[in-house]
Design a protein around this motif. Sequence first.
Motif, PDB file in Angstrom:
ATOM      1  N   ALA A 232     -35.613   1.922  29.799  1.00 54.14           N
ATOM      2  CA  ALA A 232     -36.408   2.064  31.046  1.00 54.14           C
ATOM      3  C   ALA A 232     -37.914   2.026  30.753  1.00 54.14           C
ATOM      4  CB  ALA A 232     -36.003   3.307  31.803  1.00 54.14           C
ATOM      5  N   GLY A 233     -38.698   2.704  31.558  1.00 53.08           N
ATOM      6  CA  GLY A 233     -40.141   2.723  31.350  1.00 53.08           C
ATOM      7  C   GLY A 233     -40.825   1.412  31.705  1.00 53.08           C
ATOM      8  N   GLY A 234     -40.183   0.591  32.533  1.00 51.07           N
ATOM      9  CA  GLY A 234     -40.830  -0.642  32.994  1.00 51.07           C
ATOM     10  C   GLY A 234     -40.801  -1.787  31.994  1.00 51.07           C
ATOM     11  N   THR A 235     -40.048  -1.606  30.879  1.00 46.74           N
ATOM     12  CA  THR A 235     -40.019  -2.660  29.860  1.00 46.74           C
ATOM     13  C   THR A 235     -38.626  -3.272  29.727  1.00 46.74           C
ATOM     14  OG1 THR A 235     -39.626  -1.021  28.127  1.00 46.74           O
ATOM     15  CG2 THR A 235     -41.906  -1.649  28.537  1.00 46.74           C
ATOM     16  N   GLY A 236     -37.835  -3.137  30.782  1.00 50.53           N
ATOM     17  CA  GLY A 236     -36.485  -3.678  30.758  1.00 50.53           C
ATOM     18  C   GLY A 236     -35.460  -2.555  30.822  1.00 50.53           C
ATOM     19  N   LEU A 237     -34.201  -2.952  31.107  1.00 52.06           N
ATOM     20  CA  LEU A 237     -33.131  -1.953  31.085  1.00 52.06           C
ATOM     21  C   LEU A 237     -33.090  -1.313  29.709  1.00 52.06           C
ATOM     22  CD1 LEU A 237     -30.513  -0.673  32.274  1.00 52.06           C
ATOM     23  CD2 LEU A 237     -29.283  -2.649  31.372  1.00 52.06           C
TER      24      LEU A 237
ATOM     25  N   ALA B  62     -50.534   2.402  30.669  1.00 57.41           N
ATOM     26  CA  ALA B  62     -50.923   3.535  29.835  1.00 57.41           C
ATOM     27  C   ALA B  62     -49.786   4.544  29.875  1.00 57.41           C
ATOM     28  CB  ALA B  62     -52.199   4.168  30.363  1.00 57.41           C
ATOM     29  N   LEU B  63     -49.659   5.333  28.821  1.00 58.19           N
ATOM     30  CA  LEU B  63     -48.549   6.277  28.781  1.00 58.19           C
ATOM     31  C   LEU B  63     -48.910   7.568  28.053  1.00 58.19           C
ATOM     32  CD1 LEU B  63     -47.025   6.093  25.676  1.00 58.19           C
ATOM     33  CD2 LEU B  63     -46.689   3.794  26.571  1.00 58.19           C
ATOM     34  N   VAL B  64     -48.222   8.649  28.421  1.00 61.40           N
ATOM     35  CA  VAL B  64     -48.254   9.894  27.659  1.00 61.40           C
ATOM     36  C   VAL B  64     -46.814  10.282  27.403  1.00 61.40           C
ATOM     37  CG1 VAL B  64     -50.456  10.786  28.526  1.00 61.40           C
ATOM     38  CG2 VAL B  64     -48.355  11.310  29.755  1.00 61.40           C
ATOM     39  N   GLY B  65     -46.571  10.887  26.249  1.00 66.63           N
ATOM     40  CA  GLY B  65     -45.191  11.210  25.934  1.00 66.63           C
ATOM     41  C   GLY B  65     -45.073  12.418  25.031  1.00 66.63           C
ATOM     42  N   LEU B  66     -43.839  12.704  24.648  1.00 66.91           N
ATOM     43  CA  LEU B  66     -43.597  13.732  23.646  1.00 66.91           C
ATOM     44  C   LEU B  66     -42.461  13.255  22.778  1.00 66.91           C
ATOM     45  CD1 LEU B  66     -40.840  15.470  24.616  1.00 66.91           C
ATOM     46  CD2 LEU B  66     -42.442  16.288  26.294  1.00 66.91           C
TER      47      LEU B  66
ATOM     48  N   SER C 144     -39.755  10.562  24.702  1.00 69.28           N
ATOM     49  CA  SER C 144     -39.764  10.154  26.108  1.00 69.28           C
ATOM     50  C   SER C 144     -41.222  10.026  26.515  1.00 69.28           C
ATOM     51  CB  SER C 144     -39.049  11.179  26.983  1.00 69.28           C
ATOM     52  OG  SER C 144     -39.805  12.359  27.040  1.00 69.28           O
ATOM     53  N   GLU C 145     -41.459   9.240  27.530  1.00 67.10           N
ATOM     54  CA  GLU C 145     -42.844   9.038  27.940  1.00 67.10           C
ATOM     55  C   GLU C 145     -42.925   8.699  29.427  1.00 67.10           C
ATOM     56  OE1 GLU C 145     -43.558   6.180  24.901  1.00 67.10           O
ATOM     57  OE2 GLU C 145     -42.959   4.494  26.139  1.00 67.10           O
ATOM     58  N   LEU C 146     -44.063   9.045  29.996  1.00 71.44           N
ATOM     59  CA  LEU C 146     -44.359   8.685  31.377  1.00 71.44           C
ATOM     60  C   LEU C 146     -45.464   7.648  31.341  1.00 71.44           C
ATOM     61  CD1 LEU C 146     -44.386  12.235  32.997  1.00 71.44           C
ATOM     62  CD2 LEU C 146     -42.760  10.392  33.505  1.00 71.44           C
ATOM     63  N   SER C 147     -45.254   6.556  32.080  1.00 69.18           N
ATOM     64  CA  SER C 147     -46.251   5.494  32.044  1.00 69.18           C
ATOM     65  C   SER C 147     -46.589   5.046  33.457  1.00 69.18           C
ATOM     66  CB  SER C 147     -45.725   4.299  31.240  1.00 69.18           C
ATOM     67  OG  SER C 147     -44.609   3.734  31.886  1.00 69.18           O
ATOM     68  N   THR C 148     -47.662   4.312  33.561  1.00 75.17           N
ATOM     69  CA  THR C 148     -47.996   3.662  34.808  1.00 75.17           C
ATOM     70  C   THR C 148     -48.561   2.293  34.463  1.00 75.17           C
ATOM     71  OG1 THR C 148     -49.127   3.882  36.947  1.00 75.17           O
ATOM     72  CG2 THR C 148     -50.353   4.581  34.995  1.00 75.17           C
TER      73      THR C 148
ATOM     74  N   LEU D 277     -45.629   7.021  38.497  1.00 71.36           N
ATOM     75  CA  LEU D 277     -45.172   7.233  37.123  1.00 71.36           C
ATOM     76  C   LEU D 277     -43.767   6.670  36.913  1.00 71.36           C
ATOM     77  CD1 LEU D 277     -46.428  10.859  36.405  1.00 71.36           C
ATOM     78  CD2 LEU D 277     -47.478   8.682  35.759  1.00 71.36           C
ATOM     79  N   THR D 278     -43.528   6.219  35.704  1.00 73.90           N
ATOM     80  CA  THR D 278     -42.235   5.663  35.317  1.00 73.90           C
ATOM     81  C   THR D 278     -41.789   6.344  34.027  1.00 73.90           C
ATOM     82  OG1 THR D 278     -42.840   3.549  36.303  1.00 73.90           O
ATOM     83  CG2 THR D 278     -41.022   3.522  34.745  1.00 73.90           C
ATOM     84  N   LEU D 279     -40.531   6.761  34.010  1.00 72.64           N
ATOM     85  CA  LEU D 279     -40.007   7.471  32.848  1.00 72.64           C
ATOM     86  C   LEU D 279     -39.335   6.495  31.876  1.00 72.64           C
ATOM     87  CD1 LEU D 279     -39.405  10.381  31.692  1.00 72.64           C
ATOM     88  CD2 LEU D 279     -37.229  10.246  32.924  1.00 72.64           C
ATOM     89  N   GLY D 280     -39.658   6.653  30.615  1.00 72.89           N
ATOM     90  CA  GLY D 280     -38.997   5.848  29.588  1.00 72.89           C
ATOM     91  C   GLY D 280     -38.601   6.747  28.434  1.00 72.89           C
TER      92      GLY D 280
END
Lengths: 271, 197
Positions: B39-44, B142-146, B166-170, B190-193
């Motif tokens: 996920a995260g907007g970069t494909g399934l 851009a993204l922030v994650g842990l 995991s990360e949240l991006s926009t 926001l998008t979760l990846g």
Amino acid sequence: MRQSYLLSGALALFLASCQLVEFSPNQTYVPVAERNLTSRNLRQLATAGPSLGDTVRFVFVGDTQRFYDETEQFVASVNQQRGIDFVLVAGDISDFGLLREFRWVNQRLQRLRVPYLTVIGNHDVVGNGRAVYQQVYGPLNYSFLYKGTRFVCLDTNGREYGFGRQVPDLAWLRRQLADTAARTVVVSHVPPTDEDFDPALVQGYAATLRACPNLVLHLSGHVHRYTAAQPFHDGITYLTTYSLEKHRYHILTMWGHRQFRLETVVYGAES
Amino acid sequence: MGQKAKWLWLVCALAPGALQAQSSGVAPAGPFFLSLHVAGGTGLVALGGGYRVAHQRLEPELLVGYLPHRLSGGKALAIFTLKATYLPFAPTLGHSRWQVTPVTLGAMVNYTTGRQFFLTNNTAGRYRPGYYWWSSAVRVGALVGLRLSYLDPRPGSAPRFTSLYSELSTNDLHLVSLLTNRSLRLPDVLTLGAGLK
């Protein structure tokens, strides 16, 4: 076991509903409740419409594209109106053709007390937007009959298809207009007088409309302002409406054979 | 100093799923790693890998994502993503082999294949200059994650890390929408990846 299925299902639903899980901004996948909104809203219109007489009264506005604040104000204003059958949005639902934009607009427009219907705009075709529109709303060309009025909604975004003489689909339009018994309104995003309309199809389009004896009006958006003219000098009035950013919308009332009244409503603060 | 410094370094480095770690562990760059991203907007799902630089604080990587036709609404699409993740620090959890990076920062740019996408307004060939100001094929994000990492000690060879993150991006267009509308809130864009390295 069953509980865990329920739990994971609920989690998936939550994630989908808050839009957090997205595989691409161009994806078309939406929860089932947000698909085929055109047919859903038409069903709602068929069951909930106040059905006295042959007078149809609807709100006409264009281009919600990225004007989410204004869309909220628009909904608040329309919900204060009385005797509105439905709302017609003349395309450019989205700005970039991204799924989330369509969802943001629907989240606001679904708060209308009446159903809303759309046509596809050029910005809705961009990128994967055409497939998104088909998933969220449904067919690009469709028509419906309401209170003795045939509404014909079609894709006229010729430039997006490279002016291939395919869009608008004149053969389809002719078939819809063959229903001569009904008072008729044709709705599209790009008006035939615009540079984004396929130049090879302008005359054929105008001639098709001219041949329909019951045509009340041709309605469009795209230019973000009100215009009314008979550009082909054939007695057919072509009208365009405001975009959401103009804080104005139209209310059209139609009755009799081809009578109509046009009202303009100003709402919200212009900032 | 020796053993302790090595540990400290490894803590900071957060070597994720290394194919082959540097034996010294203090190299300014490397080793290579593999990524599996969801996920995260970069494909399934996206597969790729990268190389750690800047004393293993920065992870540039290339991901190739797959968006099946059920999600794309037409032909399946490929999404090529160049992504760089920065790891400011990574404390170890007690004396365990687990490390946690509470904040990662990153940027990415991706390209979506498909004839319906244009690289620029002008390359599309059907618009006058300035008709559309953005590229429908390229997104910048851009993204922030842990992240949580596990050190797998290997007798006789370099230690190896496996990281779950995991990360949240926009992205640029969602951000433009947010900035021009008061009624959109940050969570809306926001998008979760998540993934493994």
